[in-house]
Design a protein around this motif. Sequence first.
Motif, PDB file in Angstrom:
ATOM      1  N   ALA A  37       0.632  -1.043   0.053  1.00 31.83           N
ATOM      2  CA  ALA A  37       0.034  -0.012   0.027  1.00 31.83           C
ATOM      3  C   ALA A  37       0.939   1.194  -0.024  1.00 31.83           C
ATOM      4  O   ALA A  37       1.694   1.382   0.747  1.00 31.83           O
ATOM      5  N   ASP A  38       0.588   2.289  -0.839  1.00 30.48           N
ATOM      6  CA  ASP A  38       1.263   3.554  -0.969  1.00 30.48           C
ATOM      7  C   ASP A  38       0.463   4.315   0.069  1.00 30.48           C
ATOM      8  O   ASP A  38      -0.664   4.443  -0.219  1.00 30.48           O
ATOM      9  N   LEU A  39       1.109   4.920   1.060  1.00 31.80           N
ATOM     10  CA  LEU A  39       0.242   5.839   1.956  1.00 31.80           C
ATOM     11  C   LEU A  39       1.138   6.896   2.098  1.00 31.80           C
ATOM     12  O   LEU A  39       2.023   7.132   3.165  1.00 31.80           O
ATOM     13  N   PRO A  40       1.000   7.927   1.287  1.00 32.50           N
ATOM     14  CA  PRO A  40       1.946   9.145   1.252  1.00 32.50           C
ATOM     15  C   PRO A  40       1.456  10.169   2.522  1.00 32.50           C
ATOM     16  O   PRO A  40       0.301  10.062   3.028  1.00 32.50           O
ATOM     17  N   ALA A  41       2.530  10.780   3.059  1.00 34.90           N
ATOM     18  CA  ALA A  41       2.023  11.715   4.297  1.00 34.90           C
ATOM     19  C   ALA A  41       1.621  11.109   5.298  1.00 34.90           C
ATOM     20  O   ALA A  41       0.890  11.556   6.159  1.00 34.90           O
ATOM     21  N   VAL A  42       1.868   9.753   5.688  1.00 36.07           N
ATOM     22  CA  VAL A  42       1.659   8.944   6.886  1.00 36.07           C
ATOM     23  C   VAL A  42       2.893   8.797   7.496  1.00 36.07           C
ATOM     24  O   VAL A  42       3.779   8.101   6.853  1.00 36.07           O
ATOM     25  N   VAL A  52       2.954  -5.858   3.939  1.00 33.42           N
ATOM     26  CA  VAL A  52       2.681  -6.999   4.911  1.00 33.42           C
ATOM     27  C   VAL A  52       2.590  -8.257   4.200  1.00 33.42           C
ATOM     28  O   VAL A  52       2.000  -8.269   3.089  1.00 33.42           O
ATOM     29  N   GLU A  53       2.984  -9.069   4.588  1.00 30.77           N
ATOM     30  CA  GLU A  53       3.095 -10.727   4.200  1.00 30.77           C
ATOM     31  C   GLU A  53       2.453 -11.501   5.059  1.00 30.77           C
ATOM     32  O   GLU A  53       2.741 -11.581   6.398  1.00 30.77           O
ATOM     33  N   LYS A  86       4.788   6.407  10.591  1.00 31.76           N
ATOM     34  CA  LYS A  86       4.702   4.737  11.259  1.00 31.76           C
ATOM     35  C   LYS A  86       3.819   4.734  12.197  1.00 31.76           C
ATOM     36  O   LYS A  86       2.970   3.900  12.613  1.00 31.76           O
ATOM     37  N   ASP A  87       3.965   5.813  13.186  1.00 31.05           N
ATOM     38  CA  ASP A  87       3.270   5.799  14.536  1.00 31.05           C
ATOM     39  C   ASP A  87       1.890   6.282  14.280  1.00 31.05           C
ATOM     40  O   ASP A  87       1.094   6.108  15.239  1.00 31.05           O
ATOM     41  N   GLU A  88       1.331   6.544  13.152  1.00 32.72           N
ATOM     42  CA  GLU A  88       0.011   6.940  12.984  1.00 32.72           C
ATOM     43  C   GLU A  88      -0.757   5.919  12.318  1.00 32.72           C
ATOM     44  O   GLU A  88      -2.100   5.885  12.043  1.00 32.72           O
ATOM     45  N   ALA A 107       1.518 -12.628  10.289  1.00 32.46           N
ATOM     46  CA  ALA A 107       1.926 -11.328   9.628  1.00 32.46           C
ATOM     47  C   ALA A 107       3.201 -10.648   9.923  1.00 32.46           C
ATOM     48  O   ALA A 107       3.960 -10.777  11.040  1.00 32.46           O
ATOM     49  N   GLU A 108       3.835 -10.372   8.731  1.00 34.21           N
ATOM     50  CA  GLU A 108       5.293  -9.489   8.879  1.00 34.21           C
ATOM     51  C   GLU A 108       5.075  -8.279   8.162  1.00 34.21           C
ATOM     52  O   GLU A 108       4.706  -8.321   7.099  1.00 34.21           O
ATOM     53  N   ALA A 109       5.354  -7.280   8.832  1.00 41.22           N
ATOM     54  CA  ALA A 109       4.965  -5.877   8.005  1.00 41.22           C
ATOM     55  C   ALA A 109       6.005  -4.716   8.291  1.00 41.22           C
ATOM     56  O   ALA A 109       6.860  -4.940   9.355  1.00 41.22           O
ATOM     57  N   THR A 110       6.370  -4.019   7.221  1.00 40.87           N
ATOM     58  CA  THR A 110       7.384  -3.009   7.138  1.00 40.87           C
ATOM     59  C   THR A 110       6.699  -1.828   6.638  1.00 40.87           C
ATOM     60  O   THR A 110       5.777  -1.791   5.875  1.00 40.87           O
ATOM     61  N   PHE A 111       7.220  -0.773   6.997  1.00 40.05           N
ATOM     62  CA  PHE A 111       6.693   0.595   6.559  1.00 40.05           C
ATOM     63  C   PHE A 111       7.794   1.469   6.438  1.00 40.05           C
ATOM     64  O   PHE A 111       8.651   1.697   7.084  1.00 40.05           O
ATOM     65  N   ASN A 112       8.282   1.914   5.028  1.00 41.21           N
ATOM     66  CA  ASN A 112       9.489   2.581   4.711  1.00 41.21           C
ATOM     67  C   ASN A 112       9.028   3.691   3.485  1.00 41.21           C
ATOM     68  O   ASN A 112       8.578   3.190   2.510  1.00 41.21           O
ATOM     69  N   ASN A 113       9.304   4.951   3.922  1.00 43.22           N
ATOM     70  CA  ASN A 113       8.947   5.805   2.895  1.00 43.22           C
ATOM     71  C   ASN A 113       7.583   5.862   2.373  1.00 43.22           C
ATOM     72  O   ASN A 113       7.472   6.203   1.216  1.00 43.22           O
TER      73      ASN A 113
END
Length: 129
Positions: free
Chosen positions: A59-64, A115-116, A66-68, A104-110
């Motif tokens: 998922a592309d989540l611009p302007a978000v 999520v896998e 990680k803590d939100e 579930a394994e999730a990463t959030f970068n830029n």
Amino acid sequence: MDRDDRDDPFGDFFEEIERMMNEMANASAGAGAGPDDAGFGSETHVDAYTTDDGVRLIADLPAVSKDELSLQCDGEALTISAVSDRREYDETVELPVPVDERSAEATFNNGVLEVEFDRDDDSASIDLS
């Protein structure tokens, strides 16, 4: 000497551009936005697909930040939520196959969430007597 607007060959052109920009701004601010837009509109893109071992979601989540971000999964759908000072986002994505939500394994970068999940192989064979 007074300026005559008819001397400006681009006057109508720029007025039309400004009118279209105002329409787009009003639509994304809520005038034509539905509950699923929630401030992100077309900036958000979510893909879910199967792999050999499970399911992968991007998922592309611009302007978000990680803590939100908040994720919830029930094995059949993943709900992605984000709340910030400027935006609110809440989307439920149906997964292509049932998954083991505990895997579930999730990463959030830029601004990109990955999520896998492992597939849920909870089927049991039934003995006939």
